[in-house]
Design a protein around this motif. Structure first.
Motif, PDB file in Angstrom:
ATOM      1  N   PRO A  12      40.329  46.589  33.022  1.00 47.04           N
ATOM      2  CA  PRO A  12      41.175  45.635  33.759  1.00 47.04           C
ATOM      3  C   PRO A  12      40.468  44.314  34.050  1.00 47.04           C
ATOM      4  N   GLY A  13      39.175  44.366  34.330  1.00 51.18           N
ATOM      5  CA  GLY A  13      38.429  43.138  34.557  1.00 51.18           C
ATOM      6  C   GLY A  13      38.230  42.344  33.283  1.00 51.18           C
ATOM      7  N   GLU A  14      38.091  43.058  32.162  1.00 50.91           N
ATOM      8  CA  GLU A  14      37.879  42.403  30.872  1.00 50.91           C
ATOM      9  C   GLU A  14      39.073  41.547  30.473  1.00 50.91           C
ATOM     10  N   VAL A  15      40.279  41.999  30.754  1.00 55.58           N
ATOM     11  CA  VAL A  15      41.480  41.293  30.309  1.00 55.58           C
ATOM     12  C   VAL A  15      42.087  40.394  31.389  1.00 55.58           C
ATOM     13  N   SER A  16      41.500  40.407  32.580  1.00 55.93           N
ATOM     14  CA  SER A  16      42.052  39.600  33.671  1.00 55.93           C
ATOM     15  C   SER A  16      41.580  38.148  33.577  1.00 55.93           C
ATOM     16  N   ASP A  17      42.419  37.235  34.060  1.00 54.95           N
ATOM     17  CA  ASP A  17      42.050  35.822  34.127  1.00 54.95           C
ATOM     18  C   ASP A  17      41.496  35.446  35.498  1.00 54.95           C
ATOM     19  N   SER A  18      41.556  36.386  36.436  1.00 60.75           N
ATOM     20  CA  SER A  18      41.103  36.114  37.803  1.00 60.75           C
ATOM     21  C   SER A  18      39.629  36.471  37.957  1.00 60.75           C
ATOM     22  N   GLY A  19      38.850  35.507  38.420  1.00 60.53           N
ATOM     23  CA  GLY A  19      37.422  35.757  38.608  1.00 60.53           C
ATOM     24  C   GLY A  19      37.157  36.835  39.642  1.00 60.53           C
ATOM     25  N   SER A  20      37.956  36.870  40.711  1.00 62.16           N
ATOM     26  CA  SER A  20      37.751  37.884  41.745  1.00 62.16           C
ATOM     27  C   SER A  20      38.086  39.275  41.218  1.00 62.16           C
TER      28      SER A  20
END
Length: 297
Positions: A174-182
């Motif tokens: 989920p972090g890999e494909v997210s555009d949100s830094g947080s």
């Protein structure tokens, strides 16, 4: 009856793990790849660097697979499953890198300014996570098999490590494909917890194994422990480029970092496992006097 009960529980546990893994694979395949419109513009040198690294990785994986197939007969039957698993790891990785290579090529085209720009075709990074979901548990299996740990200890260790590896990969995606830094930072921390657990557990188990070994085998297990630590540390470093993503340099850092990590952690680590298996084969087949001399060395 008690033994049948234990076997039933073990089978149930394996079936449940299989179904969970199958569900995650389906999730990765059906998830939205990196949007082609958000891919950064790259210079010809930057595009070619990633392109050539993918090509190198494919060659390394399939080349190592051929080596394991040809060298398997040099290993005693007791340790041969470790080499079979090593071959399976690089074969699976080679296939997925071929798909990543194709996706990268389709995601870019040369623009009017001579730079590589996004075609709008999504670059599918999910291939890499599907690969890890399959190969990381197998990497753990090959080490435990070659160490020839007692059956009960092996099953307990594998159970804990495989579950931790699935959690690590599932939480990282989920972090890999997210555009949100947080969001990226949160899932980096969450996936790092099982990552540390795996390394800490293997480090302790290998320390115990080192005490039980002698001679050249002891040296190889010590070296493999360092290879394991160093190669796995490439992954969180490459992931950090994703948090600083959006730029050409960050994209290059992610793709090149992961390819270096995979070559080292699958090809290099697998060859180290082969050397351990080969040396244990020689020790087991040596006369008793030779074994005694090796123990004193």
């Amino acid at each position: 009856r008690m033994r049948a009960c234990r076997e039933t529980k073990r089978t149930h546990w394996l079936c449940r793990l299989f179904h969970e893994a199958r569900g995650l694979i389906a999730f990765f395949h059906n998830s939205t790849p990196t949007n082609g419109e958000r891919m950064p513009e790259l210079s010809p040198d930057q595009f070619s660097l990633v392109y050539n690294m993918f090509s190198l990785t494919i060659a390394a994986m399939f080349g190592t697979f051929v080596f394991f197939v040809l060298a398997k007969e040099n290993i005693a039957v007791k340790y041969r499953p470790a080499i079979v698993v090593s071959g399976l790891v690089v074969l699976i990785a080679g296939y997925h890198y071929f798909r990543i290579f194709q996706s990268w090529d389709e995601a870019y085209t040369i623009g009017e300014n001579g730079m590589y720009v996004a075609t709008g075709v999504p670059f599918n990074d999910a291939y890499r996570y599907v690969d890890w979901l399959l190969t990381v548990p197998l990497l753990l299996v090959e080490l435990i098999v070659v160490l020839a740990l007692p059956r009960e200890k092996s099953m307990d260790l594998l159970g804990r490590l495989v579950i931790a590896s699935v959690l690590m990969i599932a939480l990282g995606y989920p972090g890999e494909v997210s555009d949100s830094g947080s969001t990226q930072a949160i899932f980096f921390v969450l996936s790092f917890i099982p990552f540390v657990y795996i390394l800490r557990t293997l480090w302790k188990e290998l320390a115990v194994e080192i005490e039980h070994e002698t001679g050249r085998v002891k040296e190889l297990v010590e070296q493999t422990r360092m290879v394991l630590l160093v190669t796995w540390m490439f992954y969180p470093i490459a992931y950090l480029f994703n948090i600083a993503g959006g730029t050409a340099d960050a994209e290059i850092g992610i793709q090149v970092g992961y390819t270096i990590a995979d070559i080292a952690a699958k090809c290099g680590y697998g060859v180290m496992v082969y050397f351990i298996a080969r040396e244990k084969t020689l020790v087991d087949s040596a006369p008793a006097s030779a074994k005694a001399a090796a123990a004193k060395a």
